[in-house]
Design a protein around this motif. Structure first.
Motif, PDB file in Angstrom:
ATOM      1  N   VAL A  33       0.836  -1.196   0.000  1.00 54.84           N
ATOM      2  CA  VAL A  33       0.000   0.000   0.000  1.00 54.84           C
ATOM      3  C   VAL A  33       0.871   1.246   0.000  1.00 54.84           C
ATOM      4  O   VAL A  33       2.098   1.169   0.092  1.00 54.84           O
ATOM      5  CB  VAL A  33      -0.959   0.036   1.225  1.00 54.84           C
ATOM      6  CG1 VAL A  33      -1.903  -1.152   1.206  1.00 54.84           C
ATOM      7  CG2 VAL A  33      -0.192   0.117   2.536  1.00 54.84           C
ATOM      8  N   SER A  34       0.216   2.387  -0.061  1.00 55.06           N
ATOM      9  CA  SER A  34       0.886   3.678   0.079  1.00 55.06           C
ATOM     10  C   SER A  34       0.069   4.516   1.050  1.00 55.06           C
ATOM     11  O   SER A  34      -1.095   4.815   0.797  1.00 55.06           O
ATOM     12  CB  SER A  34       0.991   4.375  -1.277  1.00 55.06           C
ATOM     13  OG  SER A  34       1.610   5.644  -1.126  1.00 55.06           O
ATOM     14  N   THR A  35       0.681   4.862   2.178  1.00 56.82           N
ATOM     15  CA  THR A  35       0.031   5.721   3.162  1.00 56.82           C
ATOM     16  C   THR A  35       0.540   7.148   2.958  1.00 56.82           C
ATOM     17  O   THR A  35       1.173   7.462   1.949  1.00 56.82           O
ATOM     18  CB  THR A  35       0.276   5.213   4.594  1.00 56.82           C
ATOM     19  OG1 THR A  35       1.682   5.218   4.860  1.00 56.82           O
ATOM     20  CG2 THR A  35      -0.286   3.796   4.779  1.00 56.82           C
ATOM     21  N   ALA A  36       0.297   8.023   3.924  1.00 55.08           N
ATOM     22  CA  ALA A  36       0.522   9.456   3.739  1.00 55.08           C
ATOM     23  C   ALA A  36       1.989   9.875   3.624  1.00 55.08           C
ATOM     24  O   ALA A  36       2.830   9.472   4.424  1.00 55.08           O
ATOM     25  CB  ALA A  36      -0.123  10.234   4.882  1.00 55.08           C
ATOM     26  N   LEU A  37       2.221  10.740   2.674  1.00 52.56           N
ATOM     27  CA  LEU A  37       3.516  11.382   2.511  1.00 52.56           C
ATOM     28  C   LEU A  37       3.892  12.162   3.772  1.00 52.56           C
ATOM     29  O   LEU A  37       5.062  12.215   4.153  1.00 52.56           O
ATOM     30  CB  LEU A  37       3.472  12.333   1.300  1.00 52.56           C
ATOM     31  CG  LEU A  37       4.735  13.115   0.987  1.00 52.56           C
ATOM     32  CD1 LEU A  37       5.877  12.182   0.621  1.00 52.56           C
ATOM     33  CD2 LEU A  37       4.467  14.096  -0.146  1.00 52.56           C
ATOM     34  N   ASN A  38       2.890  12.734   4.458  1.00 52.19           N
ATOM     35  CA  ASN A  38       3.131  13.536   5.664  1.00 52.19           C
ATOM     36  C   ASN A  38       3.296  12.696   6.924  1.00 52.19           C
ATOM     37  O   ASN A  38       3.386  13.254   8.017  1.00 52.19           O
ATOM     38  CB  ASN A  38       1.987  14.531   5.883  1.00 52.19           C
ATOM     39  CG  ASN A  38       1.988  15.634   4.855  1.00 52.19           C
ATOM     40  OD1 ASN A  38       2.955  15.833   4.136  1.00 52.19           O
ATOM     41  ND2 ASN A  38       0.887  16.351   4.766  1.00 52.19           N
ATOM     42  N   GLU A 130       1.212   5.012  -9.917  1.00 48.88           N
ATOM     43  CA  GLU A 130       1.657   5.441  -8.589  1.00 48.88           C
ATOM     44  C   GLU A 130       2.385   4.292  -7.892  1.00 48.88           C
ATOM     45  O   GLU A 130       1.931   3.154  -7.936  1.00 48.88           O
ATOM     46  CB  GLU A 130       0.466   5.884  -7.729  1.00 48.88           C
ATOM     47  CG  GLU A 130      -0.150   7.180  -8.186  1.00 48.88           C
ATOM     48  CD  GLU A 130       0.792   8.360  -8.033  1.00 48.88           C
ATOM     49  OE1 GLU A 130       1.414   8.509  -6.965  1.00 48.88           O
ATOM     50  OE2 GLU A 130       0.908   9.139  -8.997  1.00 48.88           O
ATOM     51  N   PRO A 131       3.499   4.606  -7.231  1.00 50.72           N
ATOM     52  CA  PRO A 131       4.246   3.531  -6.559  1.00 50.72           C
ATOM     53  C   PRO A 131       3.540   3.032  -5.307  1.00 50.72           C
ATOM     54  O   PRO A 131       2.876   3.800  -4.618  1.00 50.72           O
ATOM     55  CB  PRO A 131       5.571   4.208  -6.198  1.00 50.72           C
ATOM     56  CG  PRO A 131       5.242   5.651  -6.073  1.00 50.72           C
ATOM     57  CD  PRO A 131       4.141   5.911  -7.069  1.00 50.72           C
ATOM     58  N   MET A 132       3.688   1.757  -5.034  1.00 49.01           N
ATOM     59  CA  MET A 132       3.241   1.167  -3.773  1.00 49.01           C
ATOM     60  C   MET A 132       4.489   0.911  -2.938  1.00 49.01           C
ATOM     61  O   MET A 132       5.586   0.824  -3.449  1.00 49.01           O
ATOM     62  CB  MET A 132       2.505  -0.154  -4.012  1.00 49.01           C
ATOM     63  CG  MET A 132       1.161  -0.017  -4.689  1.00 49.01           C
ATOM     64  SD  MET A 132      -0.057   0.841  -3.682  1.00 49.01           S
ATOM     65  CE  MET A 132      -0.284   2.325  -4.646  1.00 49.01           C
ATOM     66  N   GLY A 133       4.284   0.806  -1.625  1.00 44.88           N
ATOM     67  CA  GLY A 133       5.411   0.523  -0.742  1.00 44.88           C
ATOM     68  C   GLY A 133       6.147   1.768  -0.286  1.00 44.88           C
ATOM     69  O   GLY A 133       7.120   1.668   0.452  1.00 44.88           O
ATOM     70  N   VAL A 134       5.681   2.939  -0.741  1.00 48.24           N
ATOM     71  CA  VAL A 134       6.274   4.212  -0.309  1.00 48.24           C
ATOM     72  C   VAL A 134       5.142   5.175   0.041  1.00 48.24           C
ATOM     73  O   VAL A 134       4.098   5.177  -0.607  1.00 48.24           O
ATOM     74  CB  VAL A 134       7.189   4.843  -1.388  1.00 48.24           C
ATOM     75  CG1 VAL A 134       8.417   3.994  -1.637  1.00 48.24           C
ATOM     76  CG2 VAL A 134       6.442   5.068  -2.682  1.00 48.24           C
ATOM     77  N   PRO A 135       5.323   5.984   1.067  1.00 53.62           N
ATOM     78  CA  PRO A 135       4.277   6.932   1.454  1.00 53.62           C
ATOM     79  C   PRO A 135       4.145   8.053   0.429  1.00 53.62           C
ATOM     80  O   PRO A 135       5.109   8.771   0.166  1.00 53.62           O
ATOM     81  CB  PRO A 135       4.743   7.476   2.799  1.00 53.62           C
ATOM     82  CG  PRO A 135       6.038   6.826   3.122  1.00 53.62           C
ATOM     83  CD  PRO A 135       6.459   5.991   1.973  1.00 53.62           C
ATOM     84  N   LYS A 136       2.938   8.180  -0.157  1.00 51.86           N
ATOM     85  CA  LYS A 136       2.705   9.216  -1.169  1.00 51.86           C
ATOM     86  C   LYS A 136       1.305   9.821  -1.097  1.00 51.86           C
ATOM     87  O   LYS A 136       1.002  10.762  -1.810  1.00 51.86           O
ATOM     88  CB  LYS A 136       2.890   8.638  -2.582  1.00 51.86           C
ATOM     89  CG  LYS A 136       4.271   8.156  -2.888  1.00 51.86           C
ATOM     90  CD  LYS A 136       5.078   8.991  -3.810  1.00 51.86           C
ATOM     91  CE  LYS A 136       4.367   9.558  -4.984  1.00 51.86           C
ATOM     92  NZ  LYS A 136       5.149  10.447  -5.780  1.00 51.86           N
ATOM     93  N   SER A 137       0.415   9.268  -0.249  1.00 54.68           N
ATOM     94  CA  SER A 137      -0.981   9.710  -0.262  1.00 54.68           C
ATOM     95  C   SER A 137      -1.177  11.009   0.514  1.00 54.68           C
ATOM     96  O   SER A 137      -0.257  11.528   1.135  1.00 54.68           O
ATOM     97  CB  SER A 137      -1.896   8.617   0.316  1.00 54.68           C
ATOM     98  OG  SER A 137      -1.928   8.666   1.726  1.00 54.68           O
ATOM     99  N   HIS A 138      -2.412  11.487   0.501  1.00 51.11           N
ATOM    100  CA  HIS A 138      -2.795  12.685   1.258  1.00 51.11           C
ATOM    101  C   HIS A 138      -3.416  12.321   2.597  1.00 51.11           C
ATOM    102  O   HIS A 138      -4.051  13.160   3.217  1.00 51.11           O
ATOM    103  CB  HIS A 138      -3.779  13.529   0.434  1.00 51.11           C
ATOM    104  CG  HIS A 138      -3.198  14.021  -0.852  1.00 51.11           C
ATOM    105  ND1 HIS A 138      -3.781  13.749  -2.076  1.00 51.11           N
ATOM    106  CD2 HIS A 138      -2.079  14.737  -1.107  1.00 51.11           C
ATOM    107  CE1 HIS A 138      -3.043  14.292  -3.031  1.00 51.11           C
ATOM    108  NE2 HIS A 138      -2.007  14.883  -2.479  1.00 51.11           N
ATOM    109  N   GLY A 139      -3.283  11.066   3.020  1.00 53.31           N
ATOM    110  CA  GLY A 139      -3.816  10.604   4.298  1.00 53.31           C
ATOM    111  C   GLY A 139      -4.489   9.250   4.200  1.00 53.31           C
ATOM    112  O   GLY A 139      -4.504   8.482   5.158  1.00 53.31           O
ATOM    113  N   CYS A 140      -5.038   8.953   3.038  1.00 48.50           N
ATOM    114  CA  CYS A 140      -5.716   7.672   2.834  1.00 48.50           C
ATOM    115  C   CYS A 140      -4.703   6.543   2.664  1.00 48.50           C
ATOM    116  O   CYS A 140      -3.495   6.766   2.613  1.00 48.50           O
ATOM    117  CB  CYS A 140      -6.603   7.737   1.588  1.00 48.50           C
ATOM    118  SG  CYS A 140      -8.064   8.777   1.795  1.00 48.50           S
ATOM    119  N   VAL A 141      -5.226   5.331   2.549  1.00 48.25           N
ATOM    120  CA  VAL A 141      -4.426   4.149   2.260  1.00 48.25           C
ATOM    121  C   VAL A 141      -4.716   3.783   0.808  1.00 48.25           C
ATOM    122  O   VAL A 141      -5.823   3.369   0.478  1.00 48.25           O
ATOM    123  CB  VAL A 141      -4.774   2.984   3.210  1.00 48.25           C
ATOM    124  CG1 VAL A 141      -3.968   1.739   2.852  1.00 48.25           C
ATOM    125  CG2 VAL A 141      -4.544   3.394   4.659  1.00 48.25           C
TER     126      VAL A 141
END
Length: 165
Positions: A33-38, A130-141
Motif C-alpha cells: 500500500v501507500s500511506t501518507a507522505l506527511n 503510482e508507486p506502492m510501498g512508499v508513502p505518497k498519499s494525502h492521508g488515505c491508504v
C-alpha cells in the motif's frame, strides 16, 4: 485469489507499507500500500494517515468497473486514463472502490478534530502508475486497483481495521 476468504480484520503497517488480511488468526494475504507522505497522525487537515482502531463504515463502488473515478464518494462515470490525468493534473485520484474508515477511539481518531470518518479517510484504488510501498498519499491508504477490488469482496461493512506505525 481465494474466493472463499472471509476476512476477520485488517492490519495496516505504516512502517512496512502493507495491508494484511487476517482470517482465523492467520494472515491470508498481504498487499503493498501507500500511506501518507506527511506521515502518521490524526489531526484534521494534517494530510497524515490516522493510527489506531478503526472499522469499515461503508463500502462504495461495488458495481463500478476497474479504474472508475470517484469524486466525493460518487462515481463520475469516468474511467481513469493518462489522457484524463493530463486534463486534471491536480486531482487526488480515488479509483475502483472505496472502503470508508471510521475511528473507534474517542480523542484519538474519533470525534473532535481527529475524526477519521469526517476526514474522509479511505482505503481506495489509485492509478497504476503510482508507486506502492512508499508513502505518497494525502492521508488515505492507497492500493493497486485489482487489489482493492479483491479486498472489497473479502471484507464486510464493520470489519475491524488496525492502523499502526
Amino acid at each position: 485469489m481465494q474466493a472463499s476468504i472471509q476476512v476477520r480484520y485488517l492490519h495496516i503497517s505504516i512502517s512496512d507499507q502493507t495491508l494484511s488480511a487476517i482470517e482465523d488468526q492467520q494472515k491470508v494475504f498481504e498487499f503493498s500500500v501507500s500511506t501518507a507522505l506527511n506521515g502518521h497522525g490524526c489531526e484534521q487537515g494534517s494530510g497524515k494517515t490516522p493510527v489506531g482502531k478503526h472499522y469499515i463504515r461503508a463500502k462504495i463502488g461495488g458495481s463500478e468497473p476497474l479504474n472508475a473515478v470517484f469524486v466525493a464518494r460518487r462515481a463520475t462515470g469516468e474511467i481513469y486514463s493518462e489522457k484524463l490525468a493530463q486534463q486534471f493534473p491536480k486531482r487526488d485520484w480515488i479509483l475502483s472502490r472505496i472502503l470508508w474508515l471510521c475511528g473507534q477511539e474517542v480523542g484519538v481518531n474519533r470525534l473532535g478534530g481527529v475524526d477519521s470518518m469526517a476526514r474522509y479517510i479511505y482505503i481506495h484504488g489509485t492509478p497504476d502508475s503510482e508507486p506502492m510501498g512508499v508513502p505518497k498519499s494525502h492521508g488515505c491508504v492507497r492500493m493497486r486497483n485489482t487489489d482493492v477490488v479483491t479486498l472489497f469482496d473479502w471484507v464486510p461493512v464493520g470489519c475491524p481495521v488496525m492502523i499502526e506505525v
